[in-house]
Write an enzyme that holds these catalytic residues in place. Structure first.
Site, PDB file in Angstrom:
ATOM      1  N   GLU A  92       8.963   4.004  29.401  1.00 58.85           N
ATOM      2  CA  GLU A  92       8.614   2.536  29.167  1.00 58.85           C
ATOM      3  C   GLU A  92       9.517   1.810  29.428  1.00 58.85           C
ATOM      4  O   GLU A  92      11.416   1.731  29.358  1.00 58.85           O
ATOM      5  CB  GLU A  92       8.418   2.013  27.802  1.00 58.85           C
ATOM      6  CG  GLU A  92       6.762   3.540  27.915  1.00 58.85           C
ATOM      7  CD  GLU A  92       6.866   3.465  25.959  1.00 58.85           C
ATOM      8  OE1 GLU A  92       7.696   2.456  25.394  1.00 58.85           O
ATOM      9  OE2 GLU A  92       5.683   4.092  25.333  1.00 58.85           O
ATOM     10  N   CYS A 105      14.013  -5.022  29.402  1.00 59.34           N
ATOM     11  CA  CYS A 105      14.535  -4.107  29.054  1.00 59.34           C
ATOM     12  C   CYS A 105      14.676  -2.573  29.236  1.00 59.34           C
ATOM     13  O   CYS A 105      13.229  -2.138  29.834  1.00 59.34           O
ATOM     14  CB  CYS A 105      14.181  -4.181  27.607  1.00 59.34           C
ATOM     15  SG  CYS A 105      14.601  -2.446  26.400  1.00 59.34           S
ATOM     16  N   CYS A 112      14.967  10.661  24.121  1.00 59.03           N
ATOM     17  CA  CYS A 112      17.040  10.417  23.221  1.00 59.03           C
ATOM     18  C   CYS A 112      17.122  11.350  22.410  1.00 59.03           C
ATOM     19  O   CYS A 112      16.763  12.189  20.996  1.00 59.03           O
ATOM     20  CB  CYS A 112      16.742   9.264  22.758  1.00 59.03           C
ATOM     21  SG  CYS A 112      18.978   8.138  22.049  1.00 59.03           S
ATOM     22  N   CYS A 116      18.165   7.696  15.560  1.00 57.73           N
ATOM     23  CA  CYS A 116      17.851   6.764  14.873  1.00 57.73           C
ATOM     24  C   CYS A 116      16.685   6.649  14.208  1.00 57.73           C
ATOM     25  O   CYS A 116      15.535   6.837  14.809  1.00 57.73           O
ATOM     26  CB  CYS A 116      18.374   5.168  16.007  1.00 57.73           C
ATOM     27  SG  CYS A 116      20.057   5.416  16.595  1.00 57.73           S
ATOM     28  N   CYS A 119      13.642   3.985  15.247  1.00 55.18           N
ATOM     29  CA  CYS A 119      13.605   4.073  16.384  1.00 55.18           C
ATOM     30  C   CYS A 119      12.851   5.435  16.666  1.00 55.18           C
ATOM     31  O   CYS A 119      12.417   6.243  16.232  1.00 55.18           O
ATOM     32  CB  CYS A 119      14.498   4.225  17.408  1.00 55.18           C
ATOM     33  SG  CYS A 119      14.290   4.485  18.793  1.00 55.18           S
ATOM     34  N   SER A 189      23.853  -1.408  26.469  1.00 54.22           N
ATOM     35  CA  SER A 189      23.485  -1.306  25.075  1.00 54.22           C
ATOM     36  C   SER A 189      23.797   0.251  24.296  1.00 54.22           C
ATOM     37  O   SER A 189      23.296   0.375  24.886  1.00 54.22           O
ATOM     38  CB  SER A 189      22.497  -1.817  23.952  1.00 54.22           C
ATOM     39  OG  SER A 189      22.154  -1.613  22.806  1.00 54.22           O
ATOM     40  N   SER A 212      24.361  -1.389  19.452  1.00 55.58           N
ATOM     41  CA  SER A 212      23.680  -1.152  18.129  1.00 55.58           C
ATOM     42  C   SER A 212      24.546  -0.837  17.004  1.00 55.58           C
ATOM     43  O   SER A 212      24.619  -0.270  16.615  1.00 55.58           O
ATOM     44  CB  SER A 212      22.848  -0.555  18.263  1.00 55.58           C
ATOM     45  OG  SER A 212      21.905   0.064  17.170  1.00 55.58           O
ATOM     46  N   CYS A 352      11.119  -3.662  20.021  1.00 56.08           N
ATOM     47  CA  CYS A 352      12.911  -3.032  19.502  1.00 56.08           C
ATOM     48  C   CYS A 352      12.290  -1.741  19.059  1.00 56.08           C
ATOM     49  O   CYS A 352      11.726  -2.149  17.777  1.00 56.08           O
ATOM     50  CB  CYS A 352      13.743  -4.061  18.730  1.00 56.08           C
ATOM     51  SG  CYS A 352      15.225  -5.019  19.789  1.00 56.08           S
TER      52      CYS A 352
HETATM   53  S1  SF4 Z   1      17.911   3.115  18.763  1.00 52.16           S
HETATM   54 FE1  SF4 Z   1      18.382   3.555  21.081  1.00 52.16          FE
HETATM   55  S2  SF4 Z   1      19.547   5.006  20.375  1.00 52.16           S
HETATM   56 FE2  SF4 Z   1      18.588   6.001  18.948  1.00 52.16          FE
HETATM   57  S3  SF4 Z   1      17.603   7.077  19.043  1.00 52.16           S
HETATM   58 FE3  SF4 Z   1      16.388   4.819  19.609  1.00 52.16          FE
HETATM   59  S4  SF4 Z   1      16.883   4.977  21.297  1.00 52.16           S
HETATM   60 FE4  SF4 Z   1      18.317   6.292  20.810  1.00 52.16          FE
END
Ligand code: SF4
Length: 364
Positions: A92, A105, A112, A116, A119, A189, A212, A352
């Protein structure tokens, strides 16, 4: 050898054509036809001789293309693109409008591995790295004919975990024979991959760097971002110091405010202390005097405060408006340039931390 011509920087194309017995300048034709004119078929590059086009095909070269499988528009104007990968995966990108700026973005990985907790992408796990062509094509296809003015490598995935492809994408997007997006308008980032930050410091091309951060201490950050166990804040800030010594670039810190976790006045004060703590003396001394004032004594930076965006399967709660204003006030009073980023694209799960969340999975 990478056979997808869209993934190649101009320098890589030059090596390819000279290796096949052609003059170097031929590479410029291929690069601009693909990156500026959007050609996806080698036979359509009519600036090349017929025999050389046939030679490229014979060598197995091709030009890839992403497919837009969905496009969702939020009432606030934010647009989310869902792209289909050749192996059936989905990624995306989010297009944001701000006055005359159009910021895309982009994703750098399918899924990933960084985990985190705030997320949605983390829940997918890492599927694979994207090729440079798959990163660049998000920019080529989003927004139709409208020019994308800024690109942030901040979508799905950790850019510095896919370092080579991301740097190739930066070089391709920045090249004046292609889309020619200024290097100051390209931002990478990271959640804090220290070796990647140090490597970036030594590059001959310098995109902007965003970190981040999301917490003022290791104890809080570890709960939100598992990468902190490997790279505690002291180690991260040492790498940032090295990056600033070499590049003199200001760093952006992203800080997502989560109710009761990292959003109190005390947290803000601890963050100020962290950001204003002196870097190595040489780093400060080497900054031009007219830029030193930006951070007072510490890291040369600005801070983006981001409203946390809830998503299914995560119990964290967003901070209230008052808490955000209070937090921002503490940073500003300390002389740190601070911006509050309002939620954008929430109804389409484009805000985000929401990429790869349920609504997109359902598209498959
Ligand atoms: S914030 Fe960025 S680095 Fe952290 S899990 Fe999500 S996509 Fe991955």
């Amino acid at each position: 050898m990478e056979k997808d011509l869209k993934s190649k920087t101009l320098a890589q194309l030059e090596r390819l054509v000279t290796g096949l017995g052609q003059p170097k300048y031929i590479a410029g034709y291929i690069f601009s036809e693909i990156q500026a004119r959007g050609v996806t078929d080698i036979s359509a590059i009519t600036t090349l001789s017929k025999s050389f086009r046939a030679k490229l095909v014979e060598e197995g070269c091709y030009i890839s293309k992403l497919e837009i499988v969905d496009k969702l528009t939020d009432p606030d104007g934010t647009v989310k693109y869902v792209f289909g990968l050749s192996d059936g995966g989905r990624i995306e990108s989010v297009l944001l409008f701000d006055d005359d700026r159009r910021t895309l973005c982009v994703s750098t990985q399918a899924g990933c591995a960084m985990g985190c907790v705030f997320c949605a992408t983390a829940r997918l796990g890492l599927v694979r790295n994207l090729a440079a062509s798959e990163i660049v094509d998000q920019v080529n296809l989003a927004g139709g004919n409208a020019r994308i003015s800024n690109v942030v490598f901040m979508g799905m995935g950790e850019p510095l975990a896919n370092y080579d492809a991301v740097l190739d994408a930066v070089r391709i997007l920045n090249n004046s024979a292609g889309r020619h997006i200024g290097i100051r308008h390209l931002t990478v980032s990271t959640c804090g991959l220290v070796e990647g930050i140090e490597r970036l410091a030594d590059e001959d091309i310098q995109p902007r760097l965003a970190i981040s951060l999301n917490a003022p201490t290791d104890a809080i950050r570890q709960k939100l971002m598992p990468i902190t166990k490997k790279y505690p804040l002291d180690r991260l800030f040492a790498a940032i110091g090295r990056y600033q010594r070499t590049t003199r670039n200001r760093v952006t810190f992203e800080y997502c405010l989560i109710k009761g976790v990292n959003d109190t006045v005390l947290h803000a004060q601890m963050l100020v202390k962290r950001l204003l703590a002196p870097l190595e003396k040489t780093a400060i001394r080497n900054f031009p005097a007219n830029r030193r004032f930006l951070t007072g004594r510490g890291v040369m930076c600005n801070v983006n405060l981001i409203e946390y965006n809830p998503h299914e399967g995560c119990n964290l709660k967003p901070s209230g408006r008052q808490a955000i204003e209070r937090f921002s006030g503490v940073l500003k009073d300390a002389g740190i340039e601070t911006t509050i980023r309002l939620k954008m694209g929430q109804t389409i799960n484009a805000a985000c931390g929401q990429l790869g969340s349920k609504r997109t999975e359902n598209l498959e």
